[in-house]
Design a protein around this motif. Structure first.
Motif, PDB file in Angstrom:
ATOM      1  N   ALA A  67       0.831  -1.208   0.000  1.00 53.93           N
ATOM      2  CA  ALA A  67       0.000   0.000   0.000  1.00 53.93           C
ATOM      3  C   ALA A  67       0.866   1.258   0.000  1.00 53.93           C
ATOM      4  CB  ALA A  67      -0.928  -0.010   1.212  1.00 53.93           C
ATOM      5  N   LYS A  68       1.933   1.241   0.796  1.00 54.46           N
ATOM      6  CA  LYS A  68       2.830   2.398   0.872  1.00 54.46           C
ATOM      7  C   LYS A  68       3.496   2.667  -0.475  1.00 54.46           C
ATOM      8  CE  LYS A  68       3.853   1.945   5.812  1.00 54.46           C
ATOM      9  NZ  LYS A  68       4.898   1.616   6.834  1.00 54.46           N
ATOM     10  N   GLU A  69       3.902   1.596  -1.172  1.00 62.89           N
ATOM     11  CA  GLU A  69       4.547   1.778  -2.468  1.00 62.89           C
ATOM     12  C   GLU A  69       3.581   2.371  -3.486  1.00 62.89           C
ATOM     13  OE1 GLU A  69       7.178  -0.738  -5.777  1.00 62.89           O
ATOM     14  OE2 GLU A  69       6.157  -1.812  -4.158  1.00 62.89           O
ATOM     15  N   LEU A  70       2.331   1.887  -3.485  1.00 61.98           N
ATOM     16  CA  LEU A  70       1.333   2.424  -4.404  1.00 61.98           C
ATOM     17  C   LEU A  70       1.075   3.902  -4.124  1.00 61.98           C
ATOM     18  CD1 LEU A  70      -1.283  -0.464  -4.626  1.00 61.98           C
ATOM     19  CD2 LEU A  70      -0.233   0.660  -6.576  1.00 61.98           C
ATOM     20  N   GLU A  71       0.860   4.214  -2.843  1.00 60.53           N
ATOM     21  CA  GLU A  71       0.536   5.595  -2.478  1.00 60.53           C
ATOM     22  C   GLU A  71       1.708   6.531  -2.731  1.00 60.53           C
ATOM     23  OE1 GLU A  71      -0.649   4.915   1.516  1.00 60.53           O
ATOM     24  OE2 GLU A  71      -2.661   4.183   0.967  1.00 60.53           O
ATOM     25  N   ALA A  72       2.938   6.023  -2.582  1.00 53.26           N
ATOM     26  CA  ALA A  72       4.115   6.840  -2.861  1.00 53.26           C
ATOM     27  C   ALA A  72       4.205   7.211  -4.333  1.00 53.26           C
ATOM     28  CB  ALA A  72       5.381   6.106  -2.422  1.00 53.26           C
ATOM     29  N   ASN A  73       3.594   6.384  -5.190  1.00 51.74           N
ATOM     30  CA  ASN A  73       3.595   6.652  -6.627  1.00 51.74           C
ATOM     31  C   ASN A  73       2.329   7.378  -7.087  1.00 51.74           C
ATOM     32  OD1 ASN A  73       5.988   5.148  -8.215  1.00 51.74           O
ATOM     33  ND2 ASN A  73       5.472   3.955  -6.395  1.00 51.74           N
ATOM     34  N   GLY A  74       1.489   7.776  -6.131  1.00 51.30           N
ATOM     35  CA  GLY A  74       0.311   8.561  -6.462  1.00 51.30           C
ATOM     36  C   GLY A  74      -0.933   7.758  -6.781  1.00 51.30           C
ATOM     37  N   PHE A  75      -0.960   6.461  -6.392  1.00 51.13           N
ATOM     38  CA  PHE A  75      -2.123   5.620  -6.656  1.00 51.13           C
ATOM     39  C   PHE A  75      -2.844   5.318  -5.339  1.00 51.13           C
ATOM     40  CE2 PHE A  75       1.318   4.037  -9.587  1.00 51.13           C
ATOM     41  CZ  PHE A  75       0.950   4.847 -10.652  1.00 51.13           C
ATOM     42  N   SER A  76      -4.143   5.013  -5.444  1.00 54.16           N
ATOM     43  CA  SER A  76      -4.913   4.616  -4.261  1.00 54.16           C
ATOM     44  C   SER A  76      -4.757   3.121  -4.028  1.00 54.16           C
ATOM     45  CB  SER A  76      -6.395   4.958  -4.459  1.00 54.16           C
ATOM     46  OG  SER A  76      -6.569   6.353  -4.634  1.00 54.16           O
ATOM     47  N   ALA A  77      -4.751   2.717  -2.743  1.00 49.71           N
ATOM     48  CA  ALA A  77      -4.586   1.299  -2.391  1.00 49.71           C
ATOM     49  C   ALA A  77      -5.759   0.833  -1.535  1.00 49.71           C
ATOM     50  CB  ALA A  77      -3.275   1.099  -1.634  1.00 49.71           C
ATOM     51  N   PHE A  78      -6.239  -0.348  -1.838  1.00 48.97           N
ATOM     52  CA  PHE A  78      -7.302  -0.977  -1.051  1.00 48.97           C
ATOM     53  C   PHE A  78      -6.739  -2.247  -0.436  1.00 48.97           C
ATOM     54  CE2 PHE A  78     -10.789  -3.955  -0.459  1.00 48.97           C
ATOM     55  CZ  PHE A  78     -11.762  -3.175   0.146  1.00 48.97           C
TER      56      PHE A  78
END
Length: 515
Positions: A486-497
């Motif tokens: 989740a952290k990697e996705l959010e760091a790249n500007g994407f939402s994580a579920f």
């Protein structure tokens, strides 16, 4: 006794190989040569474990056999045509080398066998590379594995023929295994999901091999046959996943045993290096054959890049031929060096495959057949795209479709899933989410949301980054299972579920409604 020093050296060489970006099995081959150099010998246990590894390899290959896929001309046609071309090419190279390089003891029959062994590409290497890149659920992965399975079946037929004796009359009784398929599947279901299922898998693989040996048929065919008998079910997929780690572990012993056989002579070493470098011909032949048989250029390029190597299965063929006295045993060492060189080449090519396709996109499209162009998926009017129509993706699709209807588009490459979705009137198309050609045909300016529910986090990241690079600036959300994902996705500007975090809330809501 199995010397702990052998394990330590194999582990060290495997770690070093992985650290420099190469498959660990190159390190295991190197470990065998190191052990031989220091005159360290292993007992009979190493050979026994190596044989178990080969048996499990064949059994797991059988579990993945899907006749419907393998019978497609672009699968079996590519595989067989490539083998014929490569057999002719390497036969000529080996015969020339026999005249020009001293110390090579190879007659025409021996050259045929070595050339045959060099036609295969490595199933283990390809699967490992695709898993590391998170591409196992992609179209090019299923295509490559189908081609590799055809090659593996051809190798197994050679192994059966190498036994050199006709089966006993009792071999006809093996046909009674077909009616037992349902019984075995029921027993697999009762084995659950733990260690009993793993034990059952070992019993089927080793028991099947022994049963075939008793009636005069090579045990390798028995392992493949038992696996194929169970293929196509959810339980066979689970069993394959549980056995794959054991198979890989035991195959370490096989690679060690090859290295322990000794380093090739100077002349043979030169031949090994030449053969290793000539592996560049393989992807060059794979690509036009696949596109000629209506494989999309991107799929063909990624497949060819992954399969540009020699196979450990070819090494099995060489070792058995050496034991039968058809070729010099030194060829085992020489081919192992050639395999190591080919893996280094293939690793480098795989790292650049996606960028090569994007950089020279217009060039690759020159090879696209008219049939591929006709199969372009219809994405007109889509505003929300769901990538991956498994349980999670389907649930998301149904929830959004209640409000947005035909503006929601599901994307998957599994033909069986797509048929089921179409039957209940879900709007779905067959496409590879990681294929930029699919996204080139989508009007990204009209898309409001992209939901990614693919199997692996690596693949989710690959697709999300690619869509962003292609110019999409809308919302992207992806499913994750762990906080670091989740952290990697959010760091790249994407939402994580996060599935696990929200599972508890969903369970509580469900329970409250029931109460």
């Amino acid at each position: 006794m199995f010397d702990p020093l052998i394990i330590a050296i194999a582990l060290a060489c495997g770690l070093i190989s992985r650290a420099v970006g190469l498959p660990a099995l190159i390190g295991y081959l190197a470990a065998g040569f190191v052990l031989n150099k220091f005159h360290i010998q292993a007992g009979t246990l190493l050979e026994s474990l190596a044989n178990i590894g080969i048996t499990l390899l064949l059994f797991t290959i059988g579990l993945k056999l899907q006749p419907r896929e393998l019978l497609k001309p672009k699968i079996w046609g590519t595989s067989l045509a490539h083998m014929v071309v490569m057999q002719s090419f390497f036969l000529g190279i080996l015969l020339i080398a026999g005249f020009m390089i001293p110390g090579i003891n190879l007659d025409f029959t021996g050259a045929l066998i070595v050339a045959f062994a060099l036609t295969f590409s490595s199933t283990i290497f390809v699967i490992q590379v695709l898993q590391d890149k998170g591409e196992m659920s992609s179209k090019h992965a299923s295509h490559a594995i189908g081609i590799l399975l055809i090659q593996d079946v051809a190798a197994v037929l050679f192994l059966v023929a190498s036994k050199g004796a006709l089966p006993k009359p009792e071999a006809i009784l093996l046909l009674f295994l077909f009616p037992l398929r349902g019984v075995i599947q029921q027993l697999l279901g009762r084995a659950g999901h733990g260690e009993l299922l793993t034990l059952f898998g070992f019993a089927l693989a080793l028991g099947g091999a022994h049963l075939f040996e008793l009636v005069g048929v090579k045990g390798d065919l028995g392992a493949l046959f038992l696996g194929a008998l169970l293929a196509g079910t959810q339980k066979s997929k689970e069993l394959s996943r549980r056995l794959i780690q054991f198979k890989d572990l035991f195959l370490v012993c096989f690679f060690l045993s090859i290295g322990l056989a000794g380093w090739p002579t100077e002349g043979m070493l030169l031949v090994a290096i030449i053969l290793g470098l000539l592996v560049v011909i393989k992807p060059v032949v794979y690509f036009p054959l696949m596109t000629l048989l209506h494989t999309p250029p991107r799929t063909a390029l990624l497949c060819a890049s992954a399969m540009g190597n020699y196979s450990e299965f070819g090494l099995v063929v060489i070792v058995l031929a050496g034991k039968a006295g058809w070729i010099d045993m030194q060829w085992g060492s020489a081919i192992s060096v050639a395999i190591a060189v080919s893996f280094i080449f293939s690793s480098s090519l795989n790292l650049r495959a996606h960028s090569l396709y994007r950089r020279y996109h217009s060039f690759w499209l020159n090879f696209e057949s008219s049939k591929v162009t006709e199969d372009t998926p219809d994405t007109e009017g889509a505003r929300i795209i769901v990538l991956g129509m498994g349980n999670i993706g389907t649930g998301a699709f149904d929830t959004i479709a209640e409000k947005h209807g035909r503006a929601v588009l599901g994307v998957d490459i599994n033909a069986q899933k797509l048929q089921e979705h179409s039957r209940v009137h879900r709007r779905v198309v067959s496409a590879d989410a990681s294929d930029p050609d699919f996204w080139y045909r989508v009007n990204l300016a009209e898309i409001d949301l992209v939901l990614i529910a693919l199997t692996h986090h690596e693949e989710n990241m690959l697709v999300a980054n690619m869509v962003r690079e292609l110019g999409y600036d809308g919302k992207i959300a992806a499913v994750v299972r762990f906080n670091e994902e989740a952290k990697e996705l959010e760091a790249n500007g994407f939402s994580a579920f996060n599935l696990y975090e929200h599972a508890g809330a969903g369970f509580a809501s469900h329970a409250a409604q029931r109460l």
